[in-house]
Structure formats: C-alpha cells, structure tokens
Scaffold this motif. Structure first.
Motif, PDB file in Angstrom:
ATOM      1  N   GLY A  15       0.990  -1.029  -0.139  1.00 15.49           N
ATOM      2  CA  GLY A  15      -0.205  -0.622   0.562  1.00 15.49           C
ATOM      3  C   GLY A  15       0.928   0.741  -0.040  1.00 15.49           C
ATOM      4  O   GLY A  15       0.359   2.280   0.261  1.00 15.49           O
ATOM      5  N   ASP A  16       2.245   1.058   0.211  1.00 17.43           N
ATOM      6  CA  ASP A  16       2.740   2.230   0.694  1.00 17.43           C
ATOM      7  C   ASP A  16       3.162   3.252  -1.379  1.00 17.43           C
ATOM      8  O   ASP A  16       4.337   4.017  -1.009  1.00 17.43           O
ATOM      9  CB  ASP A  16       3.940   2.423   1.189  1.00 17.43           C
ATOM     10  N   GLU A  17       3.126   2.357  -2.288  1.00 18.07           N
ATOM     11  CA  GLU A  17       3.708   2.682  -3.672  1.00 18.07           C
ATOM     12  C   GLU A  17       3.406   3.944  -4.173  1.00 18.07           C
ATOM     13  O   GLU A  17       4.545   5.187  -3.623  1.00 18.07           O
ATOM     14  CB  GLU A  17       2.466   2.011  -5.262  1.00 18.07           C
ATOM     15  N   ARG A  18       2.589   4.656  -3.866  1.00 19.03           N
ATOM     16  CA  ARG A  18       2.029   6.443  -4.220  1.00 19.03           C
ATOM     17  C   ARG A  18       3.060   7.424  -3.434  1.00 19.03           C
ATOM     18  O   ARG A  18       3.951   8.204  -3.955  1.00 19.03           O
ATOM     19  CB  ARG A  18       0.438   7.086  -3.919  1.00 19.03           C
ATOM     20  N   GLU A  19       3.139   6.761  -2.094  1.00 16.79           N
ATOM     21  CA  GLU A  19       3.677   7.585  -0.990  1.00 16.79           C
ATOM     22  C   GLU A  19       5.631   7.298  -1.497  1.00 16.79           C
ATOM     23  O   GLU A  19       6.206   8.309  -1.464  1.00 16.79           O
ATOM     24  CB  GLU A  19       3.654   6.902  -0.254  1.00 16.79           C
ATOM     25  N   ALA A  20       5.556   6.299  -1.611  1.00 14.77           N
ATOM     26  CA  ALA A  20       8.011   5.459  -1.454  1.00 14.77           C
ATOM     27  C   ALA A  20       7.523   6.756  -3.161  1.00 14.77           C
ATOM     28  O   ALA A  20       8.720   6.689  -2.800  1.00 14.77           O
ATOM     29  CB  ALA A  20       7.033   4.082  -1.646  1.00 14.77           C
ATOM     30  N   LEU A  21       6.769   6.370  -4.479  1.00 15.62           N
ATOM     31  CA  LEU A  21       7.226   6.997  -5.167  1.00 15.62           C
ATOM     32  C   LEU A  21       7.428   8.508  -4.965  1.00 15.62           C
ATOM     33  O   LEU A  21       8.135   9.590  -5.533  1.00 15.62           O
ATOM     34  CB  LEU A  21       6.290   6.208  -6.534  1.00 15.62           C
ATOM     35  N   ALA A  22       6.873   9.037  -4.438  1.00 19.38           N
ATOM     36  CA  ALA A  22       6.638  10.750  -4.514  1.00 19.38           C
ATOM     37  C   ALA A  22       8.230  11.062  -3.734  1.00 19.38           C
ATOM     38  O   ALA A  22       9.030  12.038  -4.002  1.00 19.38           O
ATOM     39  CB  ALA A  22       5.478  11.278  -3.165  1.00 19.38           C
ATOM     40  N   ALA A  23       9.091   9.989  -2.601  1.00 22.59           N
ATOM     41  CA  ALA A  23      10.100  10.322  -2.135  1.00 22.59           C
ATOM     42  C   ALA A  23      10.576   9.922  -2.349  1.00 22.59           C
ATOM     43  O   ALA A  23      12.146  10.631  -2.795  1.00 22.59           O
ATOM     44  CB  ALA A  23       9.790   9.008  -1.032  1.00 22.59           C
ATOM     45  N   HIS A  24      10.115   9.147  -3.761  1.00 25.33           N
ATOM     46  CA  HIS A  24      11.828   9.036  -4.181  1.00 25.33           C
ATOM     47  C   HIS A  24      12.185  10.205  -5.478  1.00 25.33           C
ATOM     48  O   HIS A  24      12.979  10.115  -5.795  1.00 25.33           O
ATOM     49  CB  HIS A  24      11.146   7.604  -5.187  1.00 25.33           C
ATOM     50  N   HIS A  25      11.084  10.668  -6.085  1.00 25.68           N
ATOM     51  CA  HIS A  25      11.162  11.410  -6.648  1.00 25.68           C
ATOM     52  C   HIS A  25      11.249  12.936  -5.515  1.00 25.68           C
ATOM     53  O   HIS A  25      12.317  13.939  -6.266  1.00 25.68           O
ATOM     54  CB  HIS A  25       9.720  11.640  -7.078  1.00 25.68           C
ATOM     55  N   ALA A  26      10.841  12.709  -4.478  1.00 27.69           N
ATOM     56  CA  ALA A  26      11.230  14.705  -3.719  1.00 27.69           C
ATOM     57  C   ALA A  26      12.854  14.100  -3.485  1.00 27.69           C
ATOM     58  O   ALA A  26      13.563  14.728  -3.405  1.00 27.69           O
ATOM     59  CB  ALA A  26      11.286  14.322  -2.493  1.00 27.69           C
ATOM     60  N   GLY A  80      11.377   8.742   4.808  1.00 30.40           N
ATOM     61  CA  GLY A  80      12.264   7.983   5.295  1.00 30.40           C
ATOM     62  C   GLY A  80      12.931   6.402   4.664  1.00 30.40           C
ATOM     63  O   GLY A  80      11.855   6.492   4.690  1.00 30.40           O
ATOM     64  N   ARG A  81      13.901   6.510   4.560  1.00 26.83           N
ATOM     65  CA  ARG A  81      14.722   5.048   4.106  1.00 26.83           C
ATOM     66  C   ARG A  81      16.125   4.748   4.357  1.00 26.83           C
ATOM     67  O   ARG A  81      16.692   5.455   4.929  1.00 26.83           O
ATOM     68  CB  ARG A  81      14.128   4.581   2.764  1.00 26.83           C
ATOM     69  N   VAL A  82      15.887   3.358   4.805  1.00 28.58           N
ATOM     70  CA  VAL A  82      17.557   3.282   5.071  1.00 28.58           C
ATOM     71  C   VAL A  82      17.115   2.269   4.760  1.00 28.58           C
ATOM     72  O   VAL A  82      16.402   0.326   4.710  1.00 28.58           O
ATOM     73  CB  VAL A  82      17.400   3.185   7.027  1.00 28.58           C
ATOM     74  N   SER A  83      18.557   1.299   4.465  1.00 24.10           N
ATOM     75  CA  SER A  83      19.172  -0.275   3.586  1.00 24.10           C
ATOM     76  C   SER A  83      20.180  -0.283   5.087  1.00 24.10           C
ATOM     77  O   SER A  83      20.933   0.172   5.236  1.00 24.10           O
ATOM     78  CB  SER A  83      19.885   0.342   2.105  1.00 24.10           C
ATOM     79  N   VAL A  84      19.887  -1.775   5.326  1.00 22.33           N
ATOM     80  CA  VAL A  84      21.307  -2.058   6.489  1.00 22.33           C
ATOM     81  C   VAL A  84      20.973  -3.433   5.748  1.00 22.33           C
ATOM     82  O   VAL A  84      20.768  -3.863   5.776  1.00 22.33           O
ATOM     83  CB  VAL A  84      20.104  -2.435   7.505  1.00 22.33           C
ATOM     84  N   ARG A  85      23.142  -2.834   5.142  1.00 23.75           N
ATOM     85  CA  ARG A  85      23.005  -4.821   5.022  1.00 23.75           C
ATOM     86  C   ARG A  85      23.907  -5.182   5.910  1.00 23.75           C
ATOM     87  O   ARG A  85      24.838  -4.497   6.325  1.00 23.75           O
ATOM     88  CB  ARG A  85      24.299  -4.100   4.070  1.00 23.75           C
ATOM     89  N   PHE A  86      23.699  -6.388   5.821  1.00 23.04           N
ATOM     90  CA  PHE A  86      24.053  -7.700   6.618  1.00 23.04           C
ATOM     91  C   PHE A  86      25.757  -7.827   6.457  1.00 23.04           C
ATOM     92  O   PHE A  86      25.857  -8.225   7.469  1.00 23.04           O
ATOM     93  CB  PHE A  86      23.238  -8.136   6.951  1.00 23.04           C
ATOM     94  N   GLU A  87      25.887  -8.004   5.454  1.00 24.18           N
ATOM     95  CA  GLU A  87      26.994  -8.351   5.014  1.00 24.18           C
ATOM     96  C   GLU A  87      27.742  -7.516   4.432  1.00 24.18           C
ATOM     97  O   GLU A  87      26.982  -6.762   4.020  1.00 24.18           O
ATOM     98  CB  GLU A  87      27.525  -9.951   4.002  1.00 24.18           C
ATOM     99  N   LEU A  88      29.447  -7.164   4.050  1.00 21.77           N
ATOM    100  CA  LEU A  88      30.341  -6.385   3.215  1.00 21.77           C
ATOM    101  C   LEU A  88      30.416  -6.286   2.257  1.00 21.77           C
ATOM    102  O   LEU A  88      31.218  -7.984   2.672  1.00 21.77           O
ATOM    103  CB  LEU A  88      31.132  -5.821   3.992  1.00 21.77           C
ATOM    104  N   ASN A  89      30.323  -6.243   0.942  1.00 17.99           N
ATOM    105  CA  ASN A  89      31.247  -6.886  -0.223  1.00 17.99           C
ATOM    106  C   ASN A  89      32.385  -5.608  -0.129  1.00 17.99           C
ATOM    107  O   ASN A  89      32.147  -4.887   0.270  1.00 17.99           O
ATOM    108  CB  ASN A  89      30.247  -7.152  -1.579  1.00 17.99           C
TER     109      ASN A  89
END
Length: 183
Positions: A15-26, A80-89
């Motif tokens: 259900g977050d598509e509209r809000e997420a796309l708005a955040a992406h464009h912002a 906002g958003r956060v990406s949490v990487r559990f390993e490092l390449n």
C-alpha cells in the motif's frame, strides 16, 4: 524535533506505492536513489516481495548482499528510508558501509535521520554485528552530525574513501545502545 514515538520505522508495504514514489521523486535532486532495488518492469507487489527475499539473502542480484529496506513514517507519510546491509562486499567495505539512509527534504532536521540510523544499528546488533561501518559524503554536515551523535568515530586507519567521483567519510559506530545521544 519529533519525538521518537512520532517516527515509525517499518518495512515497505504494498500500500506504500504512491508515497514511496513521491519520496523517490523528492530525492532525485539530491542524486539519492530512494527505491534502490526497484526494477521498472516489475509490479509494485513483486518489488515489495523481492525486498523480503533480499533481506533473507534469497535471489540476490550479482554484487548484492542480504539487506533490509525500512522506511520512516511520520503522520502517515514516508519521511525517509534506511538500507541495512548485513554483509559487506568490496564496494560496501570501501565506500558504501553497512547502513545507508536518506530523508525526504520536508522532514529533515526533525530527528528522522537519527531514528533511521538507530533502527539500522539495532538491526545489525540483532545479527551480531558489534560495530557498523557508516559513510557519508564529505559535504553532508547533517549526516556527519547524526553519525557522530550515535557514537560514530572516524576510521583511524582510513578516514576517507575515494572511488571515482565519490569521496566519503568513514565512521565506525557501535550498534549497542550505550553512549549515544539521539538528539
């Protein structure tokens, strides 16, 4: 400044598509890819489902690592958003780090970045990571302050990383909740 209870950190939902796309464009003007793993040809529901698989380490694209994608929500708006990487390449160990976050401009300087980083640190602690590598652009004074308030210390051996046109400050941040100031 928002109270911690005013910011909800959660997984992205269908259900977050509209809000997420708005955040992406912002965040396009900041050259920040809010929907990091999104493939234009896939449906939104498939994208959300794929994020769950990425978190479990399933069906990873080449060069990708298991990672959580979480959003911050304020007043039913994606802030906002956060990406949490559990390993490092190699790339992440150099310039990307364990955690990457971004805040929609209208929600900046209100504590959202601190909430996002704290949630990322908590997720890493739950996976047994004691110290997270967190990087930020050299000119991003606000992010630098958030990292330092969370206990981030410059990488003593290599405080800066340069790759192509990217120059990042490198910090190690304890994932445990001791000695951090969220404000």
């Amino acid at each position: 400044m928002l109270a911690a209870s005013d910011v909800t950190i959660r997984s992205l939902a269908v259900g977050d598509e509209r809000e997420a796309l708005a955040a992406h464009h912002a965040l396009v003007a900041d050259h920040f890819d809010f929907l990091l793993e999104r493939v234009e040809a896939e449906s939104w529901a498939d994208f959300v489902q794929r994020l769950t698989k990425i978190e479990r380490g399933e069906q990873l694209a080449p060069g990708r690592v298991p990672a959580a994608f979480l959003i911050a929500e304020v007043d039913n708006r994606i802030a906002g958003r956060v990406s949490v990487r559990f390993e490092l390449n190699d790339y992440l160990a150099d310039v990307g780090g364990h955690i990457g976050y971004g805040v929609v401009p209208r929600f900046r300087r209100r504590g959202v970045a601190s909430a996002l980083l704290r949630s990322g640190l908590d997720a890493l602690a739950a996976r047994g990571v004691a110290s997270a590598l967190v990087t930020c652009d050299v000119g991003n004074v606000a992010s630098r302050g958030v990292i330092e308030r969370m206990g981030g210390r410059p990488d003593a051996e290599r405080p800066r990383a340069v790759r192509g046109t990217e120059t990042k400050l490198r910090y190690f941040v304890p994932t445990a909740r001791t000695g951090f100031d969220p404000q």
